[in-house]
Each structure stands twice: as structure tokens, then as C-alpha cells.
Motif scaffolding. Structure first.
Motif, PDB file in Angstrom:
ATOM      1  N   ASP A  76      18.148 -16.141  69.598  1.00 21.40           N
ATOM      2  CA  ASP A  76      17.554 -15.816  70.887  1.00 21.40           C
ATOM      3  C   ASP A  76      17.413 -14.305  71.054  1.00 21.40           C
ATOM      4  O   ASP A  76      16.479 -13.825  71.698  1.00 21.40           O
ATOM      5  N   GLY A  77      18.313 -13.562  70.436  1.00 20.92           N
ATOM      6  CA  GLY A  77      18.285 -12.111  70.562  1.00 20.92           C
ATOM      7  C   GLY A  77      17.255 -11.440  69.681  1.00 20.92           C
ATOM      8  O   GLY A  77      16.659 -10.434  70.075  1.00 20.92           O
ATOM      9  N   VAL A  78      17.026 -11.995  68.480  1.00 23.75           N
ATOM     10  CA  VAL A  78      16.127 -11.316  67.539  1.00 23.75           C
ATOM     11  C   VAL A  78      14.777 -12.008  67.377  1.00 23.75           C
ATOM     12  O   VAL A  78      13.849 -11.407  66.834  1.00 23.75           O
ATOM     13  N   SER A  79      14.642 -13.260  67.816  1.00 26.32           N
ATOM     14  CA  SER A  79      13.348 -13.929  67.724  1.00 26.32           C
ATOM     15  C   SER A  79      13.277 -15.091  68.706  1.00 26.32           C
ATOM     16  O   SER A  79      13.821 -16.167  68.447  1.00 26.32           O
ATOM     17  N   ARG A  80      12.599 -14.877  69.818  1.00 26.05           N
ATOM     18  CA  ARG A  80      12.438 -15.958  70.796  1.00 26.05           C
ATOM     19  C   ARG A  80      11.613 -17.101  70.213  1.00 26.05           C
ATOM     20  O   ARG A  80      11.825 -18.265  70.569  1.00 26.05           O
ATOM     21  N   THR A  81      10.680 -16.773  69.316  1.00 23.32           N
ATOM     22  CA  THR A  81       9.828 -17.811  68.724  1.00 23.32           C
ATOM     23  C   THR A  81      10.651 -18.789  67.908  1.00 23.32           C
ATOM     24  O   THR A  81      10.575 -20.014  68.093  1.00 23.32           O
ATOM     25  N   PHE A  82      11.487 -18.263  66.988  1.00 27.40           N
ATOM     26  CA  PHE A  82      12.304 -19.155  66.167  1.00 27.40           C
ATOM     27  C   PHE A  82      13.419 -19.812  66.980  1.00 27.40           C
ATOM     28  O   PHE A  82      13.837 -20.921  66.666  1.00 27.40           O
ATOM     29  N   ALA A  83      13.875 -19.148  68.020  1.00 29.19           N
ATOM     30  CA  ALA A  83      14.863 -19.759  68.908  1.00 29.19           C
ATOM     31  C   ALA A  83      14.262 -20.986  69.596  1.00 29.19           C
ATOM     32  O   ALA A  83      14.975 -21.930  69.946  1.00 29.19           O
ATOM     33  N   LEU A 102      22.885   2.881  61.461  1.00 32.03           N
ATOM     34  CA  LEU A 102      21.736   2.390  62.214  1.00 32.03           C
ATOM     35  C   LEU A 102      21.479   3.264  63.434  1.00 32.03           C
ATOM     36  O   LEU A 102      22.401   3.611  64.169  1.00 32.03           O
ATOM     37  N   SER A 103      20.222   3.593  63.647  1.00 35.64           N
ATOM     38  CA  SER A 103      19.849   4.459  64.761  1.00 35.64           C
ATOM     39  C   SER A 103      19.613   3.648  66.029  1.00 35.64           C
ATOM     40  O   SER A 103      19.507   2.413  65.996  1.00 35.64           O
ATOM     41  N   GLU A 104      19.478   4.357  67.137  1.00 34.63           N
ATOM     42  CA  GLU A 104      19.212   3.707  68.406  1.00 34.63           C
ATOM     43  C   GLU A 104      17.807   3.122  68.456  1.00 34.63           C
ATOM     44  O   GLU A 104      17.489   2.343  69.364  1.00 34.63           O
ATOM     45  N   GLN A 105      16.954   3.507  67.507  1.00 36.31           N
ATOM     46  CA  GLN A 105      15.612   2.936  67.456  1.00 36.31           C
ATOM     47  C   GLN A 105      15.625   1.495  66.979  1.00 36.31           C
ATOM     48  O   GLN A 105      14.662   0.759  67.186  1.00 36.31           O
ATOM     49  N   THR A 106      16.711   1.098  66.334  1.00 34.70           N
ATOM     50  CA  THR A 106      16.887  -0.303  65.959  1.00 34.70           C
ATOM     51  C   THR A 106      17.378  -1.068  67.178  1.00 34.70           C
ATOM     52  O   THR A 106      18.263  -0.603  67.895  1.00 34.70           O
ATOM     53  N   LEU A 107      16.802  -2.240  67.419  1.00 32.58           N
ATOM     54  CA  LEU A 107      17.179  -3.025  68.587  1.00 32.58           C
ATOM     55  C   LEU A 107      18.673  -3.300  68.601  1.00 32.58           C
ATOM     56  O   LEU A 107      19.297  -3.507  67.557  1.00 32.58           O
ATOM     57  N   ALA A 108      19.241  -3.310  69.801  1.00 29.56           N
ATOM     58  CA  ALA A 108      20.677  -3.571  69.953  1.00 29.56           C
ATOM     59  C   ALA A 108      21.053  -4.921  69.352  1.00 29.56           C
ATOM     60  O   ALA A 108      22.119  -5.070  68.741  1.00 29.56           O
ATOM     61  N   SER A 109      20.181  -5.922  69.514  1.00 23.65           N
ATOM     62  CA  SER A 109      20.467  -7.253  68.971  1.00 23.65           C
ATOM     63  C   SER A 109      20.512  -7.232  67.451  1.00 23.65           C
ATOM     64  O   SER A 109      21.308  -7.951  66.826  1.00 23.65           O
ATOM     65  N   GLU A 110      19.695  -6.377  66.827  1.00 26.55           N
ATOM     66  CA  GLU A 110      19.691  -6.276  65.371  1.00 26.55           C
ATOM     67  C   GLU A 110      20.912  -5.509  64.880  1.00 26.55           C
ATOM     68  O   GLU A 110      21.487  -5.853  63.837  1.00 26.55           O
ATOM     69  N   ARG A 111      21.314  -4.479  65.606  1.00 29.75           N
ATOM     70  CA  ARG A 111      22.535  -3.760  65.232  1.00 29.75           C
ATOM     71  C   ARG A 111      23.749  -4.701  65.333  1.00 29.75           C
ATOM     72  O   ARG A 111      24.643  -4.688  64.476  1.00 29.75           O
ATOM     73  N   GLU A 112      23.759  -5.504  66.374  1.00 32.13           N
ATOM     74  CA  GLU A 112      24.860  -6.456  66.546  1.00 32.13           C
ATOM     75  C   GLU A 112      24.866  -7.486  65.417  1.00 32.13           C
ATOM     76  O   GLU A 112      25.939  -7.896  64.947  1.00 32.13           O
ATOM     77  N   LEU A 113      23.677  -7.872  64.981  1.00 28.08           N
ATOM     78  CA  LEU A 113      23.589  -8.831  63.877  1.00 28.08           C
ATOM     79  C   LEU A 113      24.143  -8.230  62.594  1.00 28.08           C
ATOM     80  O   LEU A 113      24.853  -8.904  61.837  1.00 28.08           O
ATOM     81  N   VAL A 114      23.825  -6.974  62.329  1.00 25.16           N
ATOM     82  CA  VAL A 114      24.368  -6.304  61.143  1.00 25.16           C
ATOM     83  C   VAL A 114      25.888  -6.247  61.223  1.00 25.16           C
ATOM     84  O   VAL A 114      26.591  -6.465  60.227  1.00 25.16           O
TER      85      VAL A 114
END
Length: 362
Positions: free
Chosen positions: A26-33, A99-111
Motif C-alpha cells: 500500500d505504501g509503495v504501489s497502490r495499483t499492486f495493493a 538513501l537521500s530524502e528524495q527517495t520516498l519515505a515508504s521506500e526507505r522504510e522498505l529498505v
């Protein structure tokens, strides 16, 4: 930089594996969610995990703070982790602070959550793990190669565009097919043909995204269009600018819509090879296919668009796609008719021009 250690307790630690994966989808892809829950439960779990693994590769490749050599190294390490040849925690601990702040927070959390994602991966049956690991390894290798190219004025030719689409989406189609075949012997009976069509299915979806996101990519100094198609129409991609109003460019662009449409015709053939009683798998395929065809229609009707918002399909169109899929999913004749009607007016390349990209050394 985020500066937070991934080893710190996270809110998702008390979630079940299914809740954990749904939370990140849900955080990184609403479509696949939205689409993955249509699959049978025993398929939804590895498919969800596979998408999260691929999203981690995407995150590494898109990170502006990493150099090309770093991206290649971290992708290779991640592939080793997925294959079970290296531990997950050291990679997450090392990569997350970069990871920089330009990367989405949801993607940083996933990493940061890579160790948990990998624990889930390694809980699947060996054939499922193999499908996931092979996808990640191929995607990581291929995407890293394209990171080293000058993409400011497009790719060399349609063949190279096909190779890129393979590494980004075709390999995912192959992964899904392997998972589908593991799930159902009835589906596995068509494995060879499904694997061929899966690559084309992936290219159709990825080409649609490339065409739709033309100006978003341009703003980042990137162009995924093939130079040969446009030079053949008398236009040099080096001259591409927003608001160009150039009919030569439009002729090349419309040809690519035709190529994408032809690939989506193969995607329909792929879907029709799934048994009609497997309604969840069919819906999973049809939702993606339907939204792609509607996007091509928007593109074809707005060839001089200058912003992706001008060719984005509406929520009403998405709801209509879902409804049409549910009404037609079990009837092959209705599916063919609905697809034909949805694609009326779209250009279509002859089958000989529809490339079947395969993994190659670039």
C-alpha cells in the motif's frame, strides 16, 4: 540523509507476514495493493513478496545519492541476499543511511525492512524461491547496465527499448508465470507459450508507462524512446522539447503506441491461456491490461500532450475496467470482444514488428 538505523524497532514488527506485506504494498504501489489480493491466497503471498523485492531493486537504481558503481554493487549484493548466499541485515544496515530524502519515505522504510522481507522469501517452496531469486538477479544485472548509458537523447533503437522493457517488466512476467505454473498443473501445461507471451505482456505494460511518463522522465534528463523510430520519421530526439508541436515526432510516437498495442494483444492471449475458472488470476491480468489499453487510447487522442496528467486515466475509467473484468473474466468470447472494442482506433504494428525481447549482454 535519513540518518535512522534500520535496526531500531519498527511499528510493523508486530504484524503478521501478510499484514506486513500488505502494509508495504500500500505504501509503495497502490495499483499492486489493489490487484494482488485478487489472486488466490497461496499465490498472493509470493507475488506480494516478489513485487517488494523488485521495488527494492528499483529503489537502489533510482537513488540519486548513489553512483553507478555503488548501484551495481548493492544490486549484486541484494541478488546474493535473495538467493540465500549472503546475510540480509548487513546490507540493510549499510544501504539505509545512504538513501537521500528524495527517495520516498515508504521506500526507505522498505529498505530498512529487508531482513524481514527476505525471511518471508526464504519461507516459500524452493521453486517459488528460485523464481523470485532469478527475477531479482536478472533485473539487477540488466538495470545496472542501463544506468551506465547516456539516456538524455533516447535509446539506440527499438531493439534496445525491448531489452530495457525486458529487464524492468518482462522478467517480472516470467517470474509471475513460474509462480502460476507452480500453483496449478493445469496452467503449467501451457508453460512454454506462457513464458513467451509473458515477456510481451511485460513490454506492453512498460512501453505504455514510458509513453505516458515521457515528460516526467524528460524533466529528469532521461528519455527511454528509441532513436531509430523517430529518425525514420525525420525527427531527432535531441531536439525534443515540451510543446514541440512537431508532426514528425507525433508519427514516431504513434508508431510506438501501435507497438505497445500489439504487445497488449499478446497479453490478452496470455490471459486466455489461464483457465476460466481461475477468476482471480484472470482479474489480476485483466486489470493491468485494461488500464494499459485505456491509457493508450488517451495517448492516441492527445498526441501533443505536454504533461502526464493530460493522459492519466480517470478513477471512473479504473472502476469501469474492474467492472468489465468481473463481467467478462470467465467468457473468452466476451473478453476478446471487449478488448477489440477498447482498442478501436488504436494503431497496431504488424506482428513481425513486435519484438520479443530476450536477456542479452548489453
Amino acid at each position: 540523509m535519513s540518518g535512522t538505523s534500520p535496526s531500531q524497532p519498527a511499528m510493523h514488527e508486530n504484524m503478521s507476514d501478510d499484514e506486513f506485506q500488505a502494509y508495504f504494498l500500500d505504501g509503495v504501489s497502490r495499483t499492486f495493493a489493489l490487484t494482488i489480493p485478487r489472486l488466490p491466497e497461496s499465490l498472493a503471498r509470493p507475488v506480494s513478496n516478489g513485487y517488494l523485492l523488485c521495488r527494492i531493486v528499483d529503489t537502489i537504481e533510482d537513488e540519486v545519492a548513489l553512483g553507478s558503481a555503488q548501484k551495481r554493487r548493492y544490486c549484486e549484493r541484494f541478488a546474493q541476499v535473495v538467493a540465500g548466499h549472503a546475510p540480509a541485515a548487513p546490507l540493510a544496515d549499510e544501504l539505509f543511511p545512504l538513501l537521500s530524502e528524495q527517495t520516498l519515505a515508504s521506500e526507505r522504510e522498505l529498505v530498512a525492512a529487508i531482513p524481514r522481507v527476505i525471511r518471508i522469501t526464504h519461507g516459500f517452496a524452493p521453486p517459488q524461491q528460485e523464481a523470485l531469486a532469478e527475477c531479482v538477479a536478472t533485473m539487477s544485472r540488466g538495470m545496472a547496465e542501463f544506468q551506465d548509458k547516456d539516456l538524455s537523447h533516447g535509446l539506440k533503437d527499438l531493439r534496445q527499448m525491448g531489452d530495457y522493457c525486458y529487464y524492468v517488466a518482462g522478467v517480472v512476467g516470467e517470474m509471475l508465470t513460474r509462480l502460476f505454473c507452480h500453483y496449478s498443473p493445469e496452467i503449467a501445461a501451457h508453460r512454454t507459450r506462457l513464458m513467451e507471451l509473458a515477456v510481451s505482456f511485460g513490454q506492453g505494460l512498460q512501453m505504455t508507462n514510458i509513453l505516458k511518463d515521457l515528460w516526467d522522465d524528460y524533466s529528469r534528463g532521461v528519455c527511454w524512446l528509441p532513436q531509430d523510430v523517430f529518425s525514420g520519421c525525420g525527427f531527432a530526439l535531441s531536439e525534443l522539447r515540451p510543446g514541440h508541436n512537431n508532426p514528425d515526432f507525433v508519427r514516431g510516437f504513434d508508431r510506438l503506441i501501435g507497438v505497445a498495442h500489439a504487445h497488449l494483444r499478446n497479453a490478452l492471449d496470455y490471459t486466455l491461456l489461464i483457465p476460466s475458472h481461475e477468476t482471480g488470476i484472470r482479474e489480476f491480468c485483466l486489470w493491468a491490461l485494461g488500464m494499459a489499453v485505456l491509457t493508450l487510447r488517451k495517448l492516441h487522442g492527445n498526441l501533443y500532450f505536454s504533461d502526464s496528467s493530460q493522459v492519466k486515466i480517470t478513477r471512473r475509467a479504473v472502476k469501469a475496467t474492474i467492472l468489465a473484468s468481473r463481467l467478462t473474466r470467465g467468457n473468452d468470447t466476451l473478453l476478446k470482444t471487449t478488448f477489440r472494442l477498447a482498442g478501436l482506433g488504436l494503431p497496431t504494428e504488424v506482428p513481425a514488428a513486435v519484438l520479443q525481447p530476450r536477456p542479452i549482454d548489453i
